[in-house]
Design a protein around this motif. Sequence first.
Motif, mmCIF file in Angstrom:
data_model
loop_
_atom_site.group_PDB
_atom_site.id
_atom_site.type_symbol
_atom_site.label_atom_id
_atom_site.label_comp_id
_atom_site.label_asym_id
_atom_site.label_seq_id
_atom_site.Cartn_x
_atom_site.Cartn_y
_atom_site.Cartn_z
ATOM 1 N N GLU A 84 0.826 -1.204 0.000
ATOM 2 C CA GLU A 84 0.000 0.000 0.000
ATOM 3 C C GLU A 84 0.862 1.257 0.000
ATOM 4 O O GLU A 84 0.621 2.199 -0.761
ATOM 5 C CB GLU A 84 -0.921 0.007 1.215
ATOM 6 C CG GLU A 84 -2.070 -0.966 1.119
ATOM 7 C CD GLU A 84 -2.918 -0.951 2.375
ATOM 8 O OE1 GLU A 84 -2.905 0.070 3.100
ATOM 9 O OE2 GLU A 84 -3.582 -1.972 2.624
ATOM 10 N N ARG A 85 1.896 1.259 0.852
ATOM 11 C CA ARG A 85 2.787 2.413 0.933
ATOM 12 C C ARG A 85 3.545 2.608 -0.380
ATOM 13 O O ARG A 85 3.694 3.729 -0.853
ATOM 14 C CB ARG A 85 3.768 2.202 2.081
ATOM 15 C CG ARG A 85 4.693 3.350 2.302
ATOM 16 C CD ARG A 85 5.539 3.100 3.519
ATOM 17 N NE ARG A 85 6.608 4.068 3.594
ATOM 18 C CZ ARG A 85 7.605 3.999 4.431
ATOM 19 N NH1 ARG A 85 7.690 2.989 5.269
ATOM 20 N NH2 ARG A 85 8.536 4.909 4.452
ATOM 21 N N GLY A 87 2.561 1.733 -3.344
ATOM 22 C CA GLY A 87 1.612 2.255 -4.321
ATOM 23 C C GLY A 87 1.348 3.738 -4.142
ATOM 24 O O GLY A 87 1.266 4.490 -5.112
ATOM 25 N N ARG A 88 1.222 4.186 -2.900
ATOM 26 C CA ARG A 88 0.970 5.601 -2.617
ATOM 27 C C ARG A 88 2.176 6.474 -2.939
ATOM 28 O O ARG A 88 2.041 7.542 -3.506
ATOM 29 C CB ARG A 88 0.632 5.795 -1.136
ATOM 30 C CG ARG A 88 -0.774 5.507 -0.743
ATOM 31 C CD ARG A 88 -1.078 6.048 0.652
ATOM 32 N NE ARG A 88 -0.002 5.867 1.611
ATOM 33 C CZ ARG A 88 0.133 4.816 2.428
ATOM 34 N NH1 ARG A 88 -0.737 3.847 2.380
ATOM 35 N NH2 ARG A 88 1.133 4.752 3.285
ATOM 36 N N GLU A 89 3.374 6.024 -2.551
ATOM 37 C CA GLU A 89 4.542 6.895 -2.627
ATOM 38 C C GLU A 89 5.328 6.774 -3.926
ATOM 39 O O GLU A 89 5.913 7.755 -4.368
ATOM 40 C CB GLU A 89 5.473 6.600 -1.448
ATOM 41 C CG GLU A 89 4.847 6.929 -0.118
ATOM 42 C CD GLU A 89 5.730 6.556 1.054
ATOM 43 O OE1 GLU A 89 6.881 6.113 0.832
ATOM 44 O OE2 GLU A 89 5.272 6.708 2.197
ATOM 45 N N ARG A 90 5.371 5.611 -4.527
ATOM 46 C CA ARG A 90 6.266 5.412 -5.664
ATOM 47 C C ARG A 90 5.561 5.210 -7.002
ATOM 48 O O ARG A 90 6.182 5.298 -8.039
ATOM 49 C CB ARG A 90 7.168 4.192 -5.423
ATOM 50 C CG ARG A 90 8.006 4.272 -4.202
ATOM 51 C CD ARG A 90 9.042 5.326 -4.370
ATOM 52 N NE ARG A 90 9.825 5.461 -3.163
ATOM 53 C CZ ARG A 90 11.060 5.872 -3.135
ATOM 54 N NH1 ARG A 90 11.659 6.211 -4.242
ATOM 55 N NH2 ARG A 90 11.689 5.990 -1.997
ATOM 56 N N MET A 91 4.278 4.906 -6.972
ATOM 57 C CA MET A 91 3.580 4.612 -8.218
ATOM 58 C C MET A 91 2.423 5.567 -8.447
ATOM 59 O O MET A 91 1.371 5.181 -8.926
ATOM 60 C CB MET A 91 3.086 3.167 -8.206
ATOM 61 C CG MET A 91 4.202 2.150 -8.060
ATOM 62 S SD MET A 91 3.627 0.477 -8.130
ATOM 63 C CE MET A 91 3.432 0.284 -9.879
ATOM 64 N N THR A 92 2.630 6.836 -8.133
ATOM 65 C CA THR A 92 1.533 7.796 -8.245
ATOM 66 C C THR A 92 1.113 8.016 -9.693
ATOM 67 O O THR A 92 -0.056 8.267 -9.959
ATOM 68 C CB THR A 92 1.936 9.147 -7.628
ATOM 69 O OG1 THR A 92 3.150 9.593 -8.231
ATOM 70 C CG2 THR A 92 2.123 9.022 -6.136
ATOM 71 N N GLU A 93 2.046 7.916 -10.634
ATOM 72 C CA GLU A 93 1.707 8.125 -12.039
ATOM 73 C C GLU A 93 1.337 6.837 -12.761
ATOM 74 O O GLU A 93 1.045 6.855 -13.949
ATOM 75 C CB GLU A 93 2.890 8.781 -12.790
ATOM 76 C CG GLU A 93 3.195 10.197 -12.362
ATOM 77 C CD GLU A 93 4.165 10.250 -11.195
ATOM 78 O OE1 GLU A 93 4.976 9.317 -11.057
ATOM 79 O OE2 GLU A 93 4.090 11.201 -10.409
ATOM 80 N N ARG A 94 1.373 5.716 -12.095
ATOM 81 C CA ARG A 94 1.129 4.428 -12.758
ATOM 82 C C ARG A 94 -0.190 3.836 -12.254
ATOM 83 O O ARG A 94 -0.216 2.849 -11.539
ATOM 84 C CB ARG A 94 2.284 3.488 -12.473
ATOM 85 C CG ARG A 94 3.587 4.037 -13.029
ATOM 86 C CD ARG A 94 4.735 3.157 -12.734
ATOM 87 N NE ARG A 94 4.588 1.891 -13.420
ATOM 88 C CZ ARG A 94 5.484 0.923 -13.398
ATOM 89 N NH1 ARG A 94 6.586 1.075 -12.723
ATOM 90 N NH2 ARG A 94 5.278 -0.202 -14.026
ATOM 91 N N ASP A 95 -1.294 4.451 -12.655
ATOM 92 C CA ASP A 95 -2.613 4.043 -12.173
ATOM 93 C C ASP A 95 -2.940 2.600 -12.544
ATOM 94 O O ASP A 95 -3.531 1.878 -11.739
ATOM 95 C CB ASP A 95 -3.699 4.971 -12.726
ATOM 96 C CG ASP A 95 -3.623 6.349 -12.095
ATOM 97 O OD1 ASP A 95 -3.156 6.431 -10.936
ATOM 98 O OD2 ASP A 95 -4.017 7.322 -12.755
ATOM 99 N N ARG A 98 -1.178 0.357 -10.117
ATOM 100 C CA ARG A 98 -1.746 0.486 -8.777
ATOM 101 C C ARG A 98 -3.100 -0.188 -8.668
ATOM 102 O O ARG A 98 -3.440 -0.743 -7.640
ATOM 103 C CB ARG A 98 -1.900 1.968 -8.411
ATOM 104 C CG ARG A 98 -0.743 2.492 -7.644
ATOM 105 C CD ARG A 98 -1.010 3.841 -7.081
ATOM 106 N NE ARG A 98 -1.848 4.629 -7.970
ATOM 107 C CZ ARG A 98 -2.534 5.681 -7.602
ATOM 108 N NH1 ARG A 98 -2.499 6.085 -6.381
ATOM 109 N NH2 ARG A 98 -3.264 6.345 -8.465
#
Length: 109
Positions: A84-85, A87-95, A98
């Motif tokens: 979860e972390r 996804g929130r912090e490192r994959m913000t542009e990769r919907d 995610r």
Amino acid sequence: MTKSPKETLKDPVTGKPLPKGVWYRGPGQYQARRMVNGKRHRETFASASLARRWLQDVRAKAHVGQLEPPACKRNQITFGELFERFGRERMTERDADRMGHLPGWKTAP
């Protein structure tokens, strides 16, 4: 030429002998280790004197029964929380990732 065991127990920085339970690991790295009640307590220090003080402290605490068992210093976090972390912090542009990959990893057995 091989070193004798007594030469390996000397501090290469000061030339003084290292206390029992302290090893020189490299520049600015002295490891102190002590076994108490079957549990290994180990720390790394910047100098031999700090390692020696820590060993004395461990011995004193073990003698009076105040020594706590060694604990892992890393954060105790579950894989689900880690994903979860991430996804929130490192994959913000990769919907797509995610929404697709991360939930699949969290629910996998």
